[in-house]
Design a protein around this motif. Structure first.
Motif, PDB file in Angstrom:
ATOM      1  N   ILE A 373      75.907  24.298 -34.029  1.00 20.01           N
ATOM      2  CA  ILE A 373      74.527  23.981 -34.401  1.00 20.01           C
ATOM      3  C   ILE A 373      73.851  23.246 -33.242  1.00 20.01           C
ATOM      4  O   ILE A 373      74.411  22.275 -32.703  1.00 20.01           O
ATOM      5  N   ILE A 374      72.688  23.713 -32.855  1.00 24.85           N
ATOM      6  CA  ILE A 374      71.912  23.042 -31.794  1.00 24.85           C
ATOM      7  C   ILE A 374      71.028  22.003 -32.482  1.00 24.85           C
ATOM      8  O   ILE A 374      70.235  22.355 -33.374  1.00 24.85           O
ATOM      9  N   PRO A 375      71.167  20.722 -32.114  1.00 25.01           N
ATOM     10  CA  PRO A 375      70.388  19.705 -32.830  1.00 25.01           C
ATOM     11  C   PRO A 375      68.885  19.918 -32.677  1.00 25.01           C
ATOM     12  O   PRO A 375      68.427  20.465 -31.676  1.00 25.01           O
ATOM     13  N   ASP A 376      68.165  19.448 -33.681  1.00 22.77           N
ATOM     14  CA  ASP A 376      66.705  19.420 -33.582  1.00 22.77           C
ATOM     15  C   ASP A 376      66.328  18.060 -33.004  1.00 22.77           C
ATOM     16  O   ASP A 376      66.209  17.076 -33.734  1.00 22.77           O
ATOM     17  N   PHE A 377      66.156  18.007 -31.680  1.00 23.08           N
ATOM     18  CA  PHE A 377      65.891  16.722 -31.027  1.00 23.08           C
ATOM     19  C   PHE A 377      64.495  16.189 -31.352  1.00 23.08           C
ATOM     20  O   PHE A 377      64.199  15.035 -31.082  1.00 23.08           O
ATOM     21  N   THR A 378      63.636  17.039 -31.939  1.00 29.10           N
ATOM     22  CA  THR A 378      62.295  16.549 -32.297  1.00 29.10           C
ATOM     23  C   THR A 378      62.304  15.883 -33.680  1.00 29.10           C
ATOM     24  O   THR A 378      61.262  15.409 -34.132  1.00 29.10           O
ATOM     25  N   SER A 379      63.458  15.913 -34.360  1.00 29.44           N
ATOM     26  CA  SER A 379      63.572  15.338 -35.709  1.00 29.44           C
ATOM     27  C   SER A 379      62.489  15.902 -36.644  1.00 29.44           C
ATOM     28  O   SER A 379      61.788  15.147 -37.332  1.00 29.44           O
ATOM     29  N   GLY A 380      62.353  17.202 -36.621  1.00 29.09           N
ATOM     30  CA  GLY A 380      61.440  17.871 -37.568  1.00 29.09           C
ATOM     31  C   GLY A 380      60.044  18.110 -37.028  1.00 29.09           C
ATOM     32  O   GLY A 380      59.288  18.913 -37.588  1.00 29.09           O
ATOM     33  N   ARG A 381      59.689  17.439 -35.932  1.00 27.38           N
ATOM     34  CA  ARG A 381      58.298  17.570 -35.449  1.00 27.38           C
ATOM     35  C   ARG A 381      58.021  18.937 -34.817  1.00 27.38           C
ATOM     36  O   ARG A 381      56.871  19.274 -34.566  1.00 27.38           O
ATOM     37  N   TRP A 382      59.081  19.719 -34.568  1.00 24.47           N
ATOM     38  CA  TRP A 382      58.847  21.061 -34.013  1.00 24.47           C
ATOM     39  C   TRP A 382      57.983  21.906 -34.936  1.00 24.47           C
ATOM     40  O   TRP A 382      57.284  22.809 -34.498  1.00 24.47           O
ATOM     41  N   THR A 383      57.996  21.561 -36.233  1.00 20.74           N
ATOM     42  CA  THR A 383      57.218  22.342 -37.195  1.00 20.74           C
ATOM     43  C   THR A 383      55.716  22.109 -37.008  1.00 20.74           C
ATOM     44  O   THR A 383      54.912  22.953 -37.403  1.00 20.74           O
ATOM     45  N   GLU A 384      55.353  20.946 -36.459  1.00 22.28           N
ATOM     46  CA  GLU A 384      53.926  20.603 -36.318  1.00 22.28           C
ATOM     47  C   GLU A 384      53.437  20.656 -34.886  1.00 22.28           C
ATOM     48  O   GLU A 384      52.239  20.789 -34.652  1.00 22.28           O
ATOM     49  N   ARG A 385      54.363  20.514 -33.924  1.00 24.99           N
ATOM     50  CA  ARG A 385      53.915  20.445 -32.518  1.00 24.99           C
ATOM     51  C   ARG A 385      53.321  21.797 -32.127  1.00 24.99           C
ATOM     52  O   ARG A 385      53.900  22.845 -32.391  1.00 24.99           O
ATOM     53  N   LEU A 386      52.159  21.748 -31.494  1.00 24.25           N
ATOM     54  CA  LEU A 386      51.459  22.983 -31.146  1.00 24.25           C
ATOM     55  C   LEU A 386      51.970  23.507 -29.811  1.00 24.25           C
ATOM     56  O   LEU A 386      52.332  22.725 -28.924  1.00 24.25           O
ATOM     57  N   PRO A 387      51.977  24.840 -29.657  1.00 29.50           N
ATOM     58  CA  PRO A 387      52.337  25.396 -28.350  1.00 29.50           C
ATOM     59  C   PRO A 387      51.440  24.808 -27.270  1.00 29.50           C
ATOM     60  O   PRO A 387      50.243  24.623 -27.480  1.00 29.50           O
ATOM     61  N   GLU A 388      52.046  24.451 -26.157  1.00 31.41           N
ATOM     62  CA  GLU A 388      51.260  23.874 -25.055  1.00 31.41           C
ATOM     63  C   GLU A 388      51.808  24.453 -23.770  1.00 31.41           C
ATOM     64  O   GLU A 388      53.018  24.425 -23.549  1.00 31.41           O
ATOM     65  N   ASP A 389      50.937  24.966 -22.939  1.00 28.96           N
ATOM     66  CA  ASP A 389      51.437  25.642 -21.756  1.00 28.96           C
ATOM     67  C   ASP A 389      51.542  24.712 -20.559  1.00 28.96           C
ATOM     68  O   ASP A 389      50.997  23.611 -20.547  1.00 28.96           O
ATOM     69  N   LEU A 390      52.273  25.198 -19.583  1.00 26.85           N
ATOM     70  CA  LEU A 390      52.476  24.421 -18.362  1.00 26.85           C
ATOM     71  C   LEU A 390      51.160  24.253 -17.631  1.00 26.85           C
ATOM     72  O   LEU A 390      50.256  25.057 -17.784  1.00 26.85           O
ATOM     73  N   PHE A 391      51.060  23.190 -16.859  1.00 30.98           N
ATOM     74  CA  PHE A 391      49.896  23.065 -15.970  1.00 30.98           C
ATOM     75  C   PHE A 391      50.386  22.553 -14.637  1.00 30.98           C
ATOM     76  O   PHE A 391      51.529  22.134 -14.502  1.00 30.98           O
TER      77      PHE A 391
END
Ligand SMILES: NC(=O)c1ccc[n+]([C@@H]2O[C@H](COP(=O)([O-])OP(=O)(O)OC[C@H]3O[C@@H](n4cnc5c(N)ncnc54)[C@H](O)[C@@H]3O)[C@@H](O)[C@H]2O)c1
Length: 391
Positions: A373-391
């Motif tokens: 199992i790969i841990p969810d290091f965001t502790s659930g916030r991956w569900t809300e964090r919006l895609p953001e591209d490199l700059f």
């Protein structure tokens, strides 16, 4: 015009010293301190910078550098096992920190990095230069513009004939390859794929299953080329080729390879395949439904005329740019983010997720490929964090 940020560079081995000309071309920073506990390397680094009219303060111990408190950011370019503890010391001192890439020795170390970054709030960036590769960025643009349809599959890896480098007993990397069996260097491959698939931002890596081949490459290399080498008698633990299958929350499958002990030209083996077509690094080409005939490939030098990423459209090459420009792009991106108090383009969650794959692939390999199992290091916030591209 803002004053340049005062930058420190810790670690002046082949990578750190090789990057000094690149750092000197990043106009957002001025190199005011360099550090290595090897005095000879420290002096060599100072001499190289002096040729460019740069005269930083020299430190043998980075704790003294922290105690002086007169830097605005630090690039940590030490070795695999020290990146995390050194980074944590700088984060605790509220100094924005970027580290070079590596795989982690344990999942716990990745959690420690995440927790210290969250506790201190100090900016942290992972210097995965391959995310800024020209083709990788063009493919990112194509995916964002829907050219490939829905992406369902990716391949990536680190395929690099390192037999000569890994036959030098003095190199730390050798000890890791002698003793550890798994994907020891995953981030050049997984980094760009994770960005394309919005990992930790609406998607996440769920499990990894790894298996390794036999390990014969180094033995035969020594027999043929270097029979007196003391390492000849050693058995390298690391498989010649490790293949890992990674499953994502949104259904995508990733095949990742570590392949450094056999003769072969360099490749990161990137493939991104969607419902409308694919990019293949090994073909150096794309094939898109509706654009190309059945079985037809279009070479990237042609496709780049339409899909060059804006970062690359604005980039102008200089002789100091390592790895075809992506080194300068990633080093500059960190400085710009610190200067502008902007979110880090490759943040602590990216770092922890990608680095943890090494420790997890070792575990999986030891268990005959059993998924880990790969841990969810965001502790659930991956569900809300919006895609953001490199700059
Ligand atoms: N992104 C890339 O394309 C790329 C390319 C090459 C290497 N790397 C990464 O860069 C890192 C450095 O690579 P390298 O080949 O130069 O490694 P290396 O081990 O040869 O050199 C590391 C240097 O850091 C110094 N150092 C280690 N710990 C220190 C500490 N606590 N304080 C002060 N100095 C310390 C060592 O004395 C040494 O000079 C590695 O993690 C490697 O994976 C990245």
């Amino acid at each position: 015009m803002n004053q340049p940020l005062r930058a420190a560079i810790v670690g002046l081995g082949p990578r750190g010293s090789g990057l000094l000309p690149t750092f000197s071309m990043v106009k957002e920073i001025s190199i005011t301190a360099i550090c290595d506990f090897d005095e000879e390397l420290l002096q060599k680094g100072a001499a190289l910078l002096a040729e460019r009219g740069i005269h930083p303060k020299l430190y043998l111990d980075y704790h003294e550098l922290i105690a002086q408190g007169n830097i605005d950011l630090v690039y940590v370019i030490t070795n695999w096992n020290s990146h995390i503890p050194v980074a944590i010391d700088f984060l605790r001192a509220a100094i924005p920190t970027a580290t070079e890439v590596c795989g982690a020795a344990s999942v716990e170390a990745c959690w420690e990095l995440v927790h210290e970054q969250e506790r201190t709030g100090t900016p942290f960036m992972f210097l995965e230069n391959c995310c800024y590769g020209r083709n990788e960025m063009a493919v990112l643009r194509m995916v964002r513009e829907g050219v490939m349809g829905h992406v369902v599959y990716a391949e990536c890896g680190y395929c690099h004939d390192l037999r000569s480098a890994l036959s030098n007993p003095a190199r730390r990397r050798v000890k890791n390859n002698l003793r550890r069996n798994g994907d020891l260097y995953p981030t050049h491959g997984i980094g760009p794929v994770a960005k394309i698939l919005n990992i930790n931002r609406g998607n996440r890596l769920l499990t990894i299953s790894s298996m390794g081949s036999a390990a014969l490459g180094m033995k035969e290399y020594f027999e043929r080329n270097d029979p007196e080498n003391p390492l000849r008698k050693e058995n390298y633990a690391c498989a010649d080729v490790t293949s890992s299958l990674i499953k994502c929350a949104n259904g995508e499958l990733i095949m990742m390879r570590h392949n450094v002990f056999l003769p072969r030209p360099y490749s990161r083996a990137l493939t991104i395949q969607g419902t409308l077509g694919l990019f293949s690094e090994e073909k150096d080409a794309i094939h898109i439904d509706g654009l190309h005939e059945h079985e037809e490939w279009e070479k990237m030098d042609s496709a780049l005329k339409r899909y060059e990423h804006p970062i690359w459209q604005n980039y102008s090459a200089s002789e100091a740019d390592g790895h075809g420009g992506m080194d300068w792009l990633v080093m500059q991106a960190f400085a710009v983010a610190v200067r502008d108090h902007a979110p880090m383009p490759i943040d602590v969650y990216d770092a922890a997720t990608w680095m943890s794959l090494t420790a997890l692939s070792e575990q999986s390999t030891a268990l005959g490929g059993m998924p880990q199992i790969i841990p969810d290091f965001t502790s659930g916030r991956w569900t809300e964090r919006l895609p953001e591209d490199l700059f």
